[in-house]
Structures are given as structure tokens and as C-alpha cells.
Scaffold this motif. Structure first.
Motif, PDB file in Angstrom:
ATOM      1  N   ARG A  95       0.842  -1.207   0.000  1.00  7.46           N
ATOM      2  CA  ARG A  95       0.000   0.000   0.000  1.00  7.46           C
ATOM      3  C   ARG A  95       0.872   1.250   0.000  1.00  7.46           C
ATOM      4  N   ALA A  96       1.956   1.205   0.764  1.00 10.60           N
ATOM      5  CA  ALA A  96       2.883   2.337   0.781  1.00 10.60           C
ATOM      6  C   ALA A  96       3.555   2.513  -0.578  1.00 10.60           C
ATOM      7  N   ILE A  97       3.854   1.404  -1.234  1.00  7.09           N
ATOM      8  CA  ILE A  97       4.438   1.467  -2.584  1.00  7.09           C
ATOM      9  C   ILE A  97       3.484   2.173  -3.541  1.00  7.09           C
ATOM     10  N   ASP A  98       2.223   1.755  -3.508  1.00  9.07           N
ATOM     11  CA  ASP A  98       1.233   2.368  -4.405  1.00  9.07           C
ATOM     12  C   ASP A  98       1.136   3.868  -4.168  1.00  9.07           C
ATOM     13  N   ARG A  99       1.178   4.281  -2.893  1.00  6.97           N
ATOM     14  CA  ARG A  99       1.107   5.708  -2.586  1.00  6.97           C
ATOM     15  C   ARG A  99       2.327   6.445  -3.127  1.00  6.97           C
ATOM     16  N   SER A 100       3.502   5.858  -2.957  1.00  7.00           N
ATOM     17  CA  SER A 100       4.725   6.498  -3.454  1.00  7.00           C
ATOM     18  C   SER A 100       4.712   6.601  -4.970  1.00  7.00           C
ATOM     19  N   LEU A 101       4.238   5.549  -5.630  1.00  7.11           N
ATOM     20  CA  LEU A 101       4.205   5.565  -7.092  1.00  7.11           C
ATOM     21  C   LEU A 101       3.247   6.644  -7.601  1.00  7.11           C
ATOM     22  N   ALA A 102       2.131   6.804  -6.924  1.00  7.65           N
ATOM     23  CA  ALA A 102       1.177   7.838  -7.332  1.00  7.65           C
ATOM     24  C   ALA A 102       1.796   9.225  -7.187  1.00  7.65           C
ATOM     25  N   SER A 103       2.593   9.399  -6.140  1.00  4.81           N
ATOM     26  CA  SER A 103       3.248  10.690  -5.930  1.00  4.81           C
ATOM     27  C   SER A 103       4.362  10.918  -6.951  1.00  4.81           C
ATOM     28  N   LEU A 104       5.114   9.855  -7.243  1.00  7.93           N
ATOM     29  CA  LEU A 104       6.240   9.977  -8.168  1.00  7.93           C
ATOM     30  C   LEU A 104       5.792  10.225  -9.604  1.00  7.93           C
ATOM     31  N   ALA A 105       4.584   9.790  -9.927  1.00  2.00           N
ATOM     32  CA  ALA A 105       4.103   9.902 -11.307  1.00  2.00           C
ATOM     33  C   ALA A 105       4.104  11.339 -11.802  1.00  2.00           C
ATOM     34  N   SER A 106       3.967  12.293 -10.898  1.00  2.00           N
ATOM     35  CA  SER A 106       3.926  13.701 -11.314  1.00  2.00           C
ATOM     36  C   SER A 106       5.067  14.522 -10.735  1.00  2.00           C
ATOM     37  N   SER A 107       6.044  13.855 -10.146  1.00  3.34           N
ATOM     38  CA  SER A 107       7.103  14.610  -9.457  1.00  3.34           C
ATOM     39  C   SER A 107       8.195  15.100 -10.400  1.00  3.34           C
ATOM     40  N   GLY A 108       8.447  14.392 -11.480  1.00  2.87           N
ATOM     41  CA  GLY A 108       9.533  14.771 -12.377  1.00  2.87           C
ATOM     42  C   GLY A 108      10.886  14.393 -11.809  1.00  2.87           C
ATOM     43  N   GLY A 109      11.934  14.563 -12.609  1.00  2.00           N
ATOM     44  CA  GLY A 109      13.282  14.245 -12.169  1.00  2.00           C
ATOM     45  C   GLY A 109      13.604  12.777 -12.327  1.00  2.00           C
TER      46      GLY A 109
ATOM     47  N   ALA B 169      22.332 -11.704  -1.214  1.00  2.00           N
ATOM     48  CA  ALA B 169      21.180 -11.134  -1.916  1.00  2.00           C
ATOM     49  C   ALA B 169      21.581 -10.735  -3.323  1.00  2.00           C
ATOM     50  N   SER B 170      20.641 -10.815  -4.229  1.00  2.00           N
ATOM     51  CA  SER B 170      20.843 -10.393  -5.609  1.00  2.00           C
ATOM     52  C   SER B 170      19.998  -9.155  -5.879  1.00  2.00           C
ATOM     53  N   PHE B 171      20.454  -8.328  -6.846  1.00  4.18           N
ATOM     54  CA  PHE B 171      19.801  -7.048  -7.100  1.00  4.18           C
ATOM     55  C   PHE B 171      19.596  -6.825  -8.590  1.00  4.18           C
ATOM     56  N   GLY B 172      18.411  -6.334  -8.943  1.00  7.39           N
ATOM     57  CA  GLY B 172      18.155  -5.792 -10.265  1.00  7.39           C
ATOM     58  C   GLY B 172      18.090  -4.288 -10.177  1.00  7.39           C
ATOM     59  N   VAL B 173      18.715  -3.595 -11.118  1.00 12.70           N
ATOM     60  CA  VAL B 173      18.862  -2.140 -11.051  1.00 12.70           C
ATOM     61  C   VAL B 173      18.304  -1.499 -12.309  1.00 12.70           C
ATOM     62  N   ALA B 174      17.540  -0.426 -12.135  1.00  8.78           N
ATOM     63  CA  ALA B 174      17.057   0.366 -13.265  1.00  8.78           C
ATOM     64  C   ALA B 174      17.008   1.823 -12.830  1.00  8.78           C
ATOM     65  N   ALA B 175      17.046   2.703 -13.804  1.00  8.72           N
ATOM     66  CA  ALA B 175      16.956   4.143 -13.507  1.00  8.72           C
ATOM     67  C   ALA B 175      16.375   4.857 -14.712  1.00  8.72           C
ATOM     68  N   GLY B 176      15.731   5.986 -14.447  1.00  8.04           N
ATOM     69  CA  GLY B 176      15.133   6.758 -15.522  1.00  8.04           C
ATOM     70  C   GLY B 176      14.237   7.837 -14.971  1.00  8.04           C
ATOM     71  N   PRO B 177      13.383   8.432 -15.806  1.00 11.53           N
ATOM     72  CA  PRO B 177      12.487   9.486 -15.335  1.00 11.53           C
ATOM     73  C   PRO B 177      11.492   8.957 -14.300  1.00 11.53           C
ATOM     74  N   ALA B 178      11.181   9.794 -13.312  1.00 11.46           N
ATOM     75  CA  ALA B 178      10.298   9.366 -12.233  1.00 11.46           C
ATOM     76  C   ALA B 178       8.911   8.985 -12.729  1.00 11.46           C
ATOM     77  N   GLU B 179       8.442   9.627 -13.803  1.00 13.62           N
ATOM     78  CA  GLU B 179       7.102   9.292 -14.292  1.00 13.62           C
ATOM     79  C   GLU B 179       7.043   7.878 -14.885  1.00 13.62           C
ATOM     80  N   ARG B 180       8.207   7.262 -15.114  1.00 12.68           N
ATOM     81  CA  ARG B 180       8.257   5.888 -15.630  1.00 12.68           C
ATOM     82  C   ARG B 180       8.571   4.876 -14.534  1.00 12.68           C
ATOM     83  N   THR B 181       8.320   5.239 -13.276  1.00 11.19           N
ATOM     84  CA  THR B 181       8.734   4.374 -12.172  1.00 11.19           C
ATOM     85  C   THR B 181       8.146   2.976 -12.283  1.00 11.19           C
TER      86      THR B 181
END
Length: 394
Positions: free
Chosen positions: A239-253, A347-359
Motif C-alpha cells: 500500500r505504501a508502494i502504491d502511494r509512493s508511485l502515485a506521488s512519483l508519477a507527477s514529481s519529475g526528475g 542477496a541479488s539485485f536488479g537495477v534500473a533508472a530513468g524518469p520518475a514518471e516511468r517508475t
């Protein structure tokens, strides 16, 4: 009235104030500042409306002067004009949200000037019923305490001043029998006392309601935090993830996204048991959270998987954080009994980066990279398909 989140220090003050319920009409300084900040605008609106009504009523009483004080009617009109101007000036001040002392003091000055005007007209008139204007002080003290609801110290000052004005007027007037003077003075004094009791009760009730509102707000904030926290690790849940994603969708950067998975966790669980498995998840969450620092947002993604959001991070920075987390888990040397002798949890890790609206897309990319890391031998990090490190050289 907007209420901001309650800091821990103010929460302690709130508990103390709720338990104590002091007769003093003041909170500890920090809580008092918060109370004033959150109620100031509403308080100014309250005073403005009631003061405007009072100014109108004060002017309408010139009709009463025409009957009771016809010999000073012109003076009455002039004085009421002056007092009305003062009232308009105070209303203009209230529109600017002044500090509490200036706000309450300005309104109190208007009330005192109006009360003094009544006394002055009574003393200057020779009309036979002029002493009956002294009852106007009763209206003044009740209006101040129950309609305006001025803060208690200002109401106390007005009540004392009105009683003093009445005593001076009734003493100076010629031909008023002592019995009448004593009777009217007793009425004004008793009314002032009742008005003060009403004012104190109303203000105390207002403050208690405010405290109860803060307590309810704190309870709601605590419930909100619980609803967003994973009960095993204390980190954010889906639920916290969903809230963060909704906020990040319009944050830019830019944003970096990591997905971590504990290697061979099913084997660990089968060998050590579910309680040990839960403890392993908690320890790994703590290790990668500490390695990520204050800017990393860590969530439990499900089972033994974790999602890390890194606002402002590019591919290289995200990979650096992932490597620090990977090393932190490995060097913690959490024994893994299902592996060959000396085996530890990794532990193993997958890494990605890009614009916040594409989170959301970046999460899918990091998830796919994680599976490649698993297939590639585990205890490693793997960049996403769009990462510069993942692109073949030309």
C-alpha cells in the motif's frame, strides 16, 4: 482549520495537557504557538463578524438616544460616528491576521471606547431617565464574554472597566437615590462575574476540544503509519508502494529503482524453520536499509523481495547503492545451513533508472534484471535493459 502532523515533542506536551486539564487558559509555549497558528485565521473571522454586528447595533442605538437623551442627540451622533470609525479600523486590522495581543487588544479597545461613550453621554445629559443608560454596561460585558468571546484576560479588563465606569457615573449623577445606586452597581458587578465565568468556561472548553482534536489526529496518523508498514520488517508495504508511485508519477526528475531478493531463501526456510526465516528477512531489511542511507526508500515487495526507490539517482548511483547493499548482506555473515559448510546469506539485485514518471516501468525492468542476476549465479547486481551498462558496445 488545517492541522499539520504532530512532532514527538509536541505529542508529549499534548499528553501532559490532556491529563492535567489545568485551570490555566494557556498551553505550554510550543503547544500554544501551534494552537495560535492553527486557529488564528478562524479567530480573526469570528471576531470580524461579531464586531461588525456590534458596530451596527451600536449605531442603531441612536434611536434609543433620541428617546432617552434628546438633549445630547447631536453629541451622541458625533460620538457614535467616531466609535464607528474606530470599529472599521479594527475590522481592517483583523483582515491582516495580527498577532494575538494586537488582535484581542484592538477589539478590547473598541469595546472599552464604546462603553466609555455610553457613560460620557449619560453624564453630559440632563434628561430625566439618563441613569438608565447605565444598564448598557450589562450588554457590554455579556457581549464581550459570550458573543465576542475575547480571551479571558481582556474580558477581565473590560468587566473591571465597565464596573468602574458604572460606579463613576452613578456617583456623579445628581439625584440618584443611594438604594438605586447600590442596586444597579450590584447588578453590574454580578453580571460581570457571571460573564467572566462564562468566558472562562467557553475558552477552556474550546481549548479542550482543540486538544481532543489533536489527540484524534495523532491516533489517525498512527493508524495510517500502521496501514503503510509491513508488520515483519517495519518497512513500507505494498500500500505504501502504491502511494509512493502515485506521488512519483507527477514529481519529475530521475529515479533509481532496485529490487533485491534473498538468495536461496526457500532452502534457508526449510532448513532453519519459519521463525528463523522471519528473523533473516528482518536482518536483511535492516542491513540494506542502513546501507541505503536516509535517501533510500525501502519497501518489502513480497516474501523475501525488497523494493528500493532512490529519488534523484541515475544508473551509476543506483548501481553503487545496490553494490553497497549487496556487500552489507554478504559481510554480515548470516549463517545459511542449507548451503555447503561456511555458506552465508546473500542477496541479488536488479537495477534500473530513468524518469520518475516511468517508475512503474522501471520496476518491471529491475524485476527482469533481478531474474537475470539469479540465473547468472546470485549474490550479484544486474543492470536493467535500458541501463548504459547493459547496452552492447558499438
Amino acid at each position: 482549520m488545517h492541522q499539520r502532523p504532530l512532532p514527538a515533542a509536541e505529542a508529549d506536551l499534548l499528553d501532559h495537557a490532556l491529563v492535567r486539564r489545568s485551570v490555566r487558559l494557556a498551553f505550554p509555549p510550543a503547544l500554544e504557538r501551534r494552537y495560535e497558528a492553527e486557529t488564528r485565521r478562524q479567530r480573526c473571522r469570528h471576531l470580524s463578524l461579531r464586531l461588525a454586528i456590534a458596530v451596527a447595533m451600536f449605531d442603531l442605538f441612536i434611536l434609543n438616544d433620541a428617546v432617552m437623551l434628546p438633549d445630547v442627540l447631536a453629541l451622541s451622533a458625533a460620538l457614535r460616528f467616531v466609535v464607528t470609525g474606530l470599529g472599521i479600523a479594527v475590522l481592517a486590522l483583523l483582515r491582516r491576521d495580527p498577532p494575538p495581543f494586537a488582535r484581542e487588544g484592538a477589539v478590547a479597545v473598541f469595546v472599552l471606547v464604546a462603553a466609555a461613550t455610553l457613560t460620557l453621554m449619560m453624564l453630559l445629559s440632563d434628561a430625566p431617565y439618563r441613569e438608565h443608560l447605565s444598564y448598557g454596561q450589562l450588554l457590554v460585558v455579556m457581549y464581550t464574554a459570550t458573543v465576542l468571546r475575547l480571551r479571558f484576560p481582556f474580558t477581565l479588563a473590560i468587566c473591571a472597566a465597565c464596573f468602574a465606569l458604572h460606579v463613576v457615573a452613578i456617583t456623579e449623577l445628581q439625584g440618584v437615590p443611594p438604594q438605586i445606586a447600590l442596586h444597579t452597581s450590584g447588578l453590574v458587578l454580578a453580571t460581570a462575574i457571571f460573564a467572566l465565568l462564562a468566558c472562562w468556561s467557553l475558552e477552556r472548553e474550546e481549548r479542550i476540544i482543540y486538544l481532543q482534536g489533536l489527540a484524534q489526529q495523532r491516533q489517525a496518523e498512527a493508524l495510517e503509519r500502521l496501514s503503510l508498514a509491513d508488520p515483519l520488517t517495519g518497512r513500507g508495504n505494498r500500500r505504501a508502494i502504491d502511494r509512493s508511485l502515485a506521488s512519483l508519477a507527477s514529481s519529475g526528475g530521475p529515479i533509481g529503482v532496485l529490487i533485491a531478493d534473498i538468495d536461496h531463501f526457500k532452502a534457508f526456510n526449510d532448513h532453519h524453520g519459519h521463525l528463523a526465516g522471519d528473523d533473516c528477512i528482518r536482518r536483511v531489511a535492516a542491513l540494506i536499509g542502513e546501507a541505503g542511507g536516509n535517501h533510500a526508500e525501502l519497501y518489502r515487495f513480497g516474501g523475501e523481495e525488497f523494493l528500493v526507490l532512490l529519488p534523484g539517482a541515475d544508473h551509476e548511483q543506483a548501481a553503487g547503492v545496490a553494490e553497497a547493499m549487496r556487500r552489507a548482506v554478504e559481510t554480515a555473515r548470516i549463517a545459511h545451513g542449507a548451503l555447503p559448510a561456511g555458506g552465508v546469506v546473500t542477496a541479488s539485485f536488479g537495477v534500473a533508472a530513468g524518469p520518475a514518471e516511468r517508475t512503474r516501468q522501471l520496476i518491471d525492468e529491475a524485476d527482469a534484471a533481478l531474474y537475470r542476476a539469479k540465473r547468472g549465479g546470485r549474490n550479484r547486481i544486474e543492470p536493467g535493459e535500458t541501463s548504459p551498462a547493459a547496452r552492447p558496445a558499438r
